[in-house]
Motif scaffolding. Structure first.
Motif, PDB file in Angstrom:
ATOM      1  N   PHE A 181     -17.704 -61.920   8.956  1.00  0.00           N
ATOM      2  CA  PHE A 181     -17.270 -61.060   8.002  1.00  0.00           C
ATOM      3  C   PHE A 181     -16.664 -59.550   8.567  1.00  0.00           C
ATOM      4  O   PHE A 181     -15.582 -59.241   8.171  1.00  0.00           O
ATOM      5  N   ASP A 182     -17.437 -59.218   9.700  1.00  0.00           N
ATOM      6  CA  ASP A 182     -16.660 -58.017  10.265  1.00  0.00           C
ATOM      7  C   ASP A 182     -15.370 -57.991  10.851  1.00  0.00           C
ATOM      8  O   ASP A 182     -14.566 -57.392  10.667  1.00  0.00           O
ATOM      9  N   LYS A 233     -12.840 -58.307   7.748  1.00  0.00           N
ATOM     10  CA  LYS A 233     -12.605 -56.997   7.179  1.00  0.00           C
ATOM     11  C   LYS A 233     -11.839 -56.228   8.141  1.00  0.00           C
ATOM     12  O   LYS A 233     -11.012 -55.489   7.789  1.00  0.00           O
ATOM     13  N   GLN A 242     -22.631 -64.009   8.908  1.00  0.00           N
ATOM     14  CA  GLN A 242     -22.363 -63.262   7.752  1.00  0.00           C
ATOM     15  C   GLN A 242     -21.682 -64.127   6.418  1.00  0.00           C
ATOM     16  O   GLN A 242     -20.817 -63.745   5.755  1.00  0.00           O
ATOM     17  N   GLU A 275     -21.661 -62.430   2.892  1.00  0.00           N
ATOM     18  CA  GLU A 275     -20.967 -61.383   2.760  1.00  0.00           C
ATOM     19  C   GLU A 275     -19.643 -61.820   2.496  1.00  0.00           C
ATOM     20  O   GLU A 275     -18.542 -61.141   1.745  1.00  0.00           O
ATOM     21  N   ARG A 297     -19.102 -63.422  -0.986  1.00  0.00           N
ATOM     22  CA  ARG A 297     -19.204 -62.290  -1.992  1.00  0.00           C
ATOM     23  C   ARG A 297     -18.009 -61.524  -1.908  1.00  0.00           C
ATOM     24  O   ARG A 297     -17.135 -61.195  -2.994  1.00  0.00           O
ATOM     25  N   TYR A 298     -17.306 -61.070  -1.089  1.00  0.00           N
ATOM     26  CA  TYR A 298     -15.857 -60.494  -0.818  1.00  0.00           C
ATOM     27  C   TYR A 298     -14.945 -61.269  -1.339  1.00  0.00           C
ATOM     28  O   TYR A 298     -13.903 -60.902  -2.220  1.00  0.00           O
TER      29      TYR A 298
END
Length: 275
Positions: A13-14, A17, A44, A47, A50-51
């Protein structure tokens, strides 16, 4: 308005993004295409889901084999393997809503204006656009039916190998699922090889990457796919875009700005993963 295509996120996820920030992605005007395998391997997955769900109509994604694996675990048809790092997702308070959303996602995206097709693993050489749409829809209908546990239990199989429009029942669903979510190599007659994962340079004999065989797919359409991280985005013909570059293995996440045909990459944050 721009169309951005990203390879397999796999719970990173990091990096995901950070890559979107590089192109100033704006869900109010841009469209994000994801090649599937949003979950598993990285830490993740919760996450990421969800995103992705929050993007609404700004998202165009396809399901990958690891996404189907998650659905099978949730349906208690497979065990939760710690190496997939899915426990946080499976125990989240909104897991039911996320799984329900995931079940509604397609296995094929086609944009007739952009002349672009996206699937997780590829398009079988003996399929044209109409056949690919029909096959994907059959699987999508099964995922939304009450028969989903039984389908998921039987979907991960190495057979059948050879396509025929006359295939029926479980073997038809198994073949179509293998093509759209797991295919890499085919024999010259179009039959699937579900064993080899090596890069094409190491292969010998009568095995070919699916994208190097003569295709029935209408030639004006480009194909974007993920799944095959060892390709590192290389070695495909013009108009075939391999986007999985192995972020979850410590390599990088790749984005293609479709209109400009420009690539952006985000190296993996190695301190955040156990590869």
């Amino acid at each position: 308005m721009s169309n951005y295509l990203i390879g397999d996120v796999h719970g990173c996820f990091d990096e995901f993004k950070a890559l979107l920030a590089k192109v100033n992605f704006d869900k109010e005007k841009d469209t994000l295409w994801l090649t599937g395998d949003l979950v598993s391997r990285g830490l993740q997955s919760l996450e990421v889901l969800r995103y992705a769900r929050s993007l609404g109509k700004a998202l165009r994604m396809v399901l990958g084999n690891h996404d189907l694996h998650l659905l099978a675990i949730y349906a208690r048809m497979r065990k939760n393997n710690p190496k997939d790092h899915l426990t946080a997702l499976l125990s989240a308070p909104d897991v039911d809503e996320l799984i329900d959303w995931l079940r509604q996602q397609p296995l094929l995206q086609i944009d007739n204006d952009l002349k672009l097709i996206m699937t997780h693993a590829g398009i079988h050489p003996q399929w044209n656009k109409k056949t690919a749409q029909k096959c994907a829809k059959e699987i999508e209908n099964m995922l939304l039916s009450d028969h989903i546990p039984l389908f998921l239990d039987k979907s991960h199989t190495e057979t059948p190998h050879l396509w025929s429009p006359e295939l029926k029942g479980d073997v038809r669903l198994q073949f179509m699922t293998n093509v759209l979510t797991r295919m890499r190599y085919c024999f010259s007659d179009g039959s699937l090889d579900m064993t080899h994962k090596e890069v094409p340079e190491k292969m010998q004999g009568d095995l070919y990457p699916w994208f190097l065989l003569p295709r029935l797919l209408e030639p004006e359409y480009a194909i974007a796919f993920g799944h095959w991280s060892s390709l590192k985005g290389k070695g495909t013909p013009n108009n075939i875009y391999a986007l999985d570059t192995g972020c979850c293995w410590g390599n990088e996440l790749t984005l293609l700005h479709w209109e400009e045909k420009r690539y952006f990459i985000q190296p993996a944050y190695k301190c955040k993963h156990v590869f």
